[in-house]
Design an enzyme around this catalytic site. Structure first.
Site, PDB file in Angstrom:
ATOM      1  N   ASP A  19       0.753  -1.145  -0.156  1.00  0.00           N
ATOM      2  CA  ASP A  19      -0.066  -0.159   0.027  1.00  0.00           C
ATOM      3  C   ASP A  19       1.033   1.296   0.128  1.00  0.00           C
ATOM      4  O   ASP A  19       1.893   1.276   0.582  1.00  0.00           O
ATOM      5  CB  ASP A  19      -1.026  -0.098   1.180  1.00  0.00           C
ATOM      6  CG  ASP A  19      -2.025   0.933   1.192  1.00  0.00           C
ATOM      7  OD1 ASP A  19      -2.080   1.405  -0.093  1.00  0.00           O
ATOM      8  OD2 ASP A  19      -2.729   1.297   2.080  1.00  0.00           O
ATOM      9  N   HIS A  36       2.504   3.456  -9.011  1.00  0.00           N
ATOM     10  CA  HIS A  36       2.082   2.026  -9.342  1.00  0.00           C
ATOM     11  C   HIS A  36       3.360   1.352 -10.144  1.00  0.00           C
ATOM     12  O   HIS A  36       3.621   0.366  -9.794  1.00  0.00           O
ATOM     13  CB  HIS A  36       0.857   1.856 -10.212  1.00  0.00           C
ATOM     14  CG  HIS A  36      -0.526   2.131  -9.347  1.00  0.00           C
ATOM     15  ND1 HIS A  36      -0.690   1.790  -7.867  1.00  0.00           N
ATOM     16  CD2 HIS A  36      -1.707   2.883  -9.805  1.00  0.00           C
ATOM     17  CE1 HIS A  36      -1.764   2.552  -7.576  1.00  0.00           C
ATOM     18  NE2 HIS A  36      -2.237   2.999  -8.438  1.00  0.00           N
ATOM     19  N   LEU A 130      11.431 -20.049  -4.378  1.00  0.00           N
ATOM     20  CA  LEU A 130      10.414 -19.140  -3.748  1.00  0.00           C
ATOM     21  C   LEU A 130       9.160 -19.385  -4.469  1.00  0.00           C
ATOM     22  O   LEU A 130       8.924 -19.406  -5.665  1.00  0.00           O
ATOM     23  CB  LEU A 130      10.771 -18.036  -3.715  1.00  0.00           C
ATOM     24  CG  LEU A 130       9.735 -16.699  -3.279  1.00  0.00           C
ATOM     25  CD1 LEU A 130       9.603 -16.888  -1.519  1.00  0.00           C
ATOM     26  CD2 LEU A 130      10.186 -15.481  -3.821  1.00  0.00           C
TER      27      LEU A 130
HETATM   28  C1  IPE Z   1      -5.406  -2.955  -0.405  1.00  0.00           C
HETATM   29  O1  IPE Z   1      -4.959  -1.698  -0.234  1.00  0.00           O
HETATM   30  C2  IPE Z   1      -5.319  -3.529  -1.709  1.00  0.00           C
HETATM   31  C3  IPE Z   1      -4.053  -3.674  -2.380  1.00  0.00           C
HETATM   32  C4  IPE Z   1      -2.785  -3.312  -1.782  1.00  0.00           C
HETATM   33  C5  IPE Z   1      -3.886  -4.509  -3.294  1.00  0.00           C
HETATM   34  P1  IPE Z   1      -6.193  -0.485  -0.515  1.00  0.00           P
HETATM   35  O2  IPE Z   1      -5.494   0.800  -0.745  1.00  0.00           O
HETATM   36  O3  IPE Z   1      -7.185  -0.871  -1.707  1.00  0.00           O
HETATM   37  O4  IPE Z   1      -6.927  -0.403   0.897  1.00  0.00           O
HETATM   38  P2  IPE Z   1      -7.932   0.644   1.404  1.00  0.00           P
HETATM   39  O5  IPE Z   1      -8.889   1.192   0.631  1.00  0.00           O
HETATM   40  O6  IPE Z   1      -6.933   1.738   2.024  1.00  0.00           O
HETATM   41  O7  IPE Z   1      -8.568  -0.040   2.749  1.00  0.00           O
HETATM   42  C1  IPE Z   2      -1.586   0.263  -3.343  1.00  0.00           C
HETATM   43  O1  IPE Z   2      -1.340   1.490  -3.602  1.00  0.00           O
HETATM   44  C2  IPE Z   2      -1.827  -0.269  -4.774  1.00  0.00           C
HETATM   45  C3  IPE Z   2      -2.972  -0.903  -5.037  1.00  0.00           C
HETATM   46  C4  IPE Z   2      -3.931  -1.099  -4.070  1.00  0.00           C
HETATM   47  C5  IPE Z   2      -3.286  -1.430  -6.255  1.00  0.00           C
HETATM   48  P1  IPE Z   2      -2.392   2.707  -3.412  1.00  0.00           P
HETATM   49  O2  IPE Z   2      -2.983   2.949  -4.796  1.00  0.00           O
HETATM   50  O3  IPE Z   2      -3.706   2.105  -2.615  1.00  0.00           O
HETATM   51  O4  IPE Z   2      -1.924   3.789  -2.555  1.00  0.00           O
HETATM   52  P2  IPE Z   2      -2.582   5.010  -1.570  1.00  0.00           P
HETATM   53  O5  IPE Z   2      -3.034   4.182  -0.572  1.00  0.00           O
HETATM   54  O6  IPE Z   2      -3.657   5.794  -2.473  1.00  0.00           O
HETATM   55  O7  IPE Z   2      -1.306   5.628  -1.097  1.00  0.00           O
HETATM   56 MG    MG Z   3      -4.020   2.325  -0.840  1.00  0.00          MG
END
Ligand code: IPE
Ligand code: IPE
Ligand code: MG
Length: 239
Positions: A19, A36, A130
């Protein structure tokens, strides 16, 4: 002894909620897709470090069943990066002796991605290093719903006595059936929630929340997490 418990903390299976890509990009005044993209590089580093550190299985939460709620252009960017990743990294994963597992309803993704995932999984299936399990269109509740449906179908067909349904019967029908038990869940970016990840499997997993944004995660961060795990005492309800 690490953790001070009776049994040393053996670490076989790590799962990561990757995240913070969006916040990483925002801090740099870049579009989210750049976060990303940078996150993909962190995936590459983390997989190679986990292999070198002798971890048996690494599960990566790449796209949740709730991530469809994001704007269509961001979903398209994420799918585009997944396509790119699968094509570009396959040879490297093979060189690193990685085996691929897939968790979630990944067959509902675009058909070309499904074909690439199938091809990647079969090309890597003979490897012995792995295990990388990619959670794609994964939700813990959805996984349990699918397992319950499979159990109900078996019961209806007379192949399963409802009174014989136990934890093992459920585990056999989860997406993680072939993976070792989950030891550690790491979530980056400072958020402290599971966001529908591995709800059943996390029952006795250690949870580690780190402030690092996912694109900044690397071998040193993984080593730090492994060291933190080593200081935990796992009790499983005993003593
Ligand atoms: C969880 O992260 C999903 C992934 C890392 C793929 P999100 O960014 O989607 O989660 P929330 O919305 O903050 O709970
Ligand atoms: C995690 O990063 C990637 C996915 C959930 C696919 P985010 O896109 O959720 O990044 P934040 O949470 O907005 O910083
Ligand atoms: Mg996120």
């Amino acid at each position: 002894m690490p953790g001070g418990g009776d049994s040393p903390a053996v670490l076989r299976h790590i799962a990561i909620i990757m995240d913070g890509n969006g916040r990483w990009a925002k801090k740099r005044m870049l579009p989210r897709v750049e976060g990303h993209r940078a996150g993909m590089k962190a995936v590459r580093k983390t997989i190679s470090a986990a292999g070198e550190l002798g971890i048996e299985a690494l599960t990566l939460y790449a796209f949740s069943s709730e991530n469809w709620r994001r704007p269509a252009n961001e979903v398209a960017d994420l799918m585009g990066l997944l396509r790119f990743y699968l094509r570009r990294e396959l040879a490297e994963l093979d060189r690193n002796n990685v085996r691929l597992e897939l968790l979630g309803d990944w067959r509902a993704l675009d058909s070309d991605i499904v074909a690439d995932l199938d091809a990647a999984r079969s090309r890597l299936s003979g490897n012995s290093g792995l295990i990388v399990a990619l959670a794609l269109n994964y939700g813990g509740q959805d996984e349990l719903v699918r397992a319950v449906r499979a159990i109900a179908a078996d019961a209806k067909a007379g192949m399963l006595d409802p009174n014989a349904i136990d934890a093992a019967a459920i585990e056999q029908r989860l997406d993680t059936a072939s993976l070792p038990p989950l030891d550690l869940i790491i979530r980056t970016s400072g958020e402290e929630r599971l966001s529908n990840f591995l709800l059943w499997q996390s029952a006795y997993a250690e949870l580690l929340f780190v402030d690092t944004l996912w694109p900044d995660f690397d071998r040193a961060a993984l080593e730090g997490a492994i060291a933190a795990f080593g200081r935990r005492e796992r009790r499983y309800g005993g003593r």
